[in-house]
Design an enzyme around this catalytic site. Structure first.
Site, mmCIF file in Angstrom:
data_model
loop_
_atom_site.group_PDB
_atom_site.id
_atom_site.type_symbol
_atom_site.label_atom_id
_atom_site.label_comp_id
_atom_site.label_asym_id
_atom_site.label_seq_id
_atom_site.Cartn_x
_atom_site.Cartn_y
_atom_site.Cartn_z
ATOM 1 N N SER A 250 -126.696 33.494 116.831
ATOM 2 C CA SER A 250 -127.532 33.906 117.462
ATOM 3 C C SER A 250 -127.455 32.710 118.408
ATOM 4 O O SER A 250 -127.988 32.831 120.075
ATOM 5 C CB SER A 250 -129.049 33.593 117.717
ATOM 6 N N GLY B 173 -124.676 43.371 117.469
ATOM 7 C CA GLY B 173 -126.157 43.842 118.757
ATOM 8 C C GLY B 173 -126.078 43.261 120.563
ATOM 9 O O GLY B 173 -125.832 43.032 120.994
ATOM 10 N N GLU C 47 -135.948 39.941 111.665
ATOM 11 C CA GLU C 47 -134.578 39.649 110.782
ATOM 12 C C GLU C 47 -134.778 39.117 109.094
ATOM 13 O O GLU C 47 -133.555 38.641 108.865
ATOM 14 C CB GLU C 47 -133.929 38.460 111.503
ATOM 15 N N SER D 83 -135.902 46.495 121.707
ATOM 16 C CA SER D 83 -135.294 45.130 120.885
ATOM 17 C C SER D 83 -135.250 43.913 122.105
ATOM 18 O O SER D 83 -134.989 44.570 123.331
ATOM 19 C CB SER D 83 -133.517 45.901 120.859
ATOM 20 N N SER E 3 -139.549 39.824 118.631
ATOM 21 C CA SER E 3 -138.182 38.997 118.211
ATOM 22 C C SER E 3 -138.725 38.354 120.089
ATOM 23 O O SER E 3 -137.803 37.396 120.495
ATOM 24 C CB SER E 3 -137.414 38.970 118.026
#
Length: 474
Positions: free
Chosen positions: A32, A104, A326, A178, A207
């Site tokens: 990330s 993603g 996740e 998302s 998230s």
């Protein structure tokens, strides 16, 4: 052997722990952080460095996509070891073709970048990538002035016809499926002529730590960002237009990828140390300290490392994982080995990840003997004595690592396509096997390889029960 078996993927025999694990595992860098750093460096007004980046399928795809649009990325080595990538920004341009794989971050972060390029940029990817939602980014970019051809699908494949700049301004986005929709826009927001104001309009926002990571990295690159956590309006983020600074960034270890290794300590009643665990971080994986402590472990943290210990008991948990979805597959695997029932909530959005993770976990844990049921927004897991068998991964890296955790305590767990872990955790089979041998374990140090760690499963491998590569989806 049937034709389907002859052409089946390799199956990996997940090793059973010979006893309590006792190892130090150096986890590779955060995916990330690496991919956000690459995008910000590409937008910067001067060259920058990304040190100790994760080299995995997702990050290589990001780097190659930026190169295709004109960014120079030179790969070198740090004097003290590890890689160092020198990013030299340039005028973004097309024509270009971007392969997003099933990443993603690539499929969502780069269309706004492409809108700033001069010329068309075509986005393609894996079959599953075409099923994952992208409408939030597409609709928002159109509202901000971009021209995009997706033939009305709201998903890949698509072409962004970059005009060299984008007007920007205020836009509404439903990021319920998302949080990457918000992060994608924010990362390019400083380059928009009018800056950016993003308002999330959905009922839930999964998230959220990943959005905080985006905001933190933007600020460190010199952007001015107003966010709700600063006392601003809830679910609204504002970015002022302006130049970004070239940074010299060292990437933190990927704490989400530490999940299976900490789980190994918990499940075996052993000890695992992860060097470089930051005292303060925006990574969602930092929640593992508290979650696995609630499940029966204990940890000690210094400025140099985190050490997690199992206590000989694995407890069930009731937890809202909406902010850290996740982590769900490995937590679910631990829950299947626990003494009590667990209920995991807030994770309906996982049905739209690399696979439908809720359906996949229900099916695969159930196939090994666990009593698992889906709820509206999560899983209910009632532990039962488990047995060996096949665990399908549906090309999902986190399902593969979850299966490895189960294999520590259950003999005869065969994991389909363990090489899918290369998406974010290269050399996972080698790291895992080396961890069980004890001592210090780091990427590239373990002997063996995916080919030697995997073996063709004896007998025919079953065909897909659901007729495809995604659990519970047509």
């Amino acid at each position: 052997m049937s034709d389907s078996a002859a052409h089946s993927p390799l199956w990996w025999a997940a090793p059973t722990a010979p006893g309590a694990v006792d190892a130090t595992v150096t986890v590779p860098g955060s995916k990330s952080v690496t991919n956000r750093a690459l995008v910000l460096a590409a937008h910067s007004a001067e060259p920058g460095w990304v040190r100790r980046p994760l080299r995995s399928r997702d990050t290589v795809l990001m780097a190659e996509a930026l190169r295709a649009m004109g960014v120079q990325i030179d790969e070198t080595v740090n004097p003290d070891g590890g890689e160092a990538w020198r990013i030299i920004p340039a005028g973004l341009h097309g024509p270009a073709t971007v392969d997003v794989g099933n990443a993603g971050t690539v499929m969502r972060f780069l269309p706004p970048v492409a809108a700033l390029a001069d010329g068309p940029v075509r986005f393609e990817g894996d079959a599953r990538a075409y099923e994952r939602p992208l409408h939030g980014v597409i609709d928002a970019l159109r509202a901000l002035g971009a021209r995009i051809d997706d033939e009305g699908r709201g998903s890949l494949p698509l072409t962004v016809y970059g005009a060299g700049s984008l007007t920007g301004g205020a836009v509404d986005v439903d990021a319920s499926s998302s949080s990457q929709f918000v992060s994608a826009l924010l990362l390019s927001g400083p380059r928009f002529n009018k800056g950016l104001e993003v308002r999330h309009t959905g009922r839930t926002l999964p998230s959220l730590p990943h959005i905080r990571m985006t905001v933190d990295m933007l600020r460190k690159a010199g952007a001015r960002v107003d966010a709700a956590e600063d006392g601003g309006e809830r679910n609204v983020w504002r970015v002022t237009p302006g130049a970004l600074l070239g940074r010299d960034l060292t990437v933190e270890p990927d704490l989400s990828n530490a999940a299976p290794f900490l789980a190994a300590a918990l499940v075996t009643g052993g000890r695992v140390t992860v060097p470089g665990w930051p005292r303060r971080t925006t990574q969602p994986g930092d929640a593992l300290r508290e979650i696995f402590t609630r499940m029966g472990g204990a940890y000690e943290q210094s400025d140099r490392a985190l050490t997690f210990r199992g206590t000989g008991r694995v407890r069930g948990i009731t937890a809202d994982l909406g902010a850290v979805g996740e982590l769900t597959p490995v937590i679910a695997a631990v829950a299947a080995l626990a003494e009590e029932e667990s209920e995991l909530t807030g994770i309906a959005h996982l049905r739209l990840h690399e696979t439908d993770r809720l359906a996949a976990l229900t099916k695969e844990l159930g196939a090994l003997g666990c009593d698992v049921s889906e709820t509206a927004d999560g899983l209910r897991i009632r532990p039962r004595p488990l047995h060996g068998g096949e665990f399908r991964t549906y090309d999902d890296h986190r399902l593969a690592t979850a299966a490895a955790v189960l294999g520590l305590a259950v003999e005869g767990v065969w994991v389909e396509n363990v090489a899918t872990t290369g998406k974010t955790l290269p050399d996972f089979p080698e790291l895992w096997t080396a961890m069980l041998g004890g001592g210090d374990v780091a990427e590239g140090d373990a002997t063996g390889g995916a080919a030697s760690a995997a073996s063709a499963r004896p007998g025919p491998a079953p065909g897909p029960a659901d007729g495809g590569g995604t659990a519970g989806r047509g």
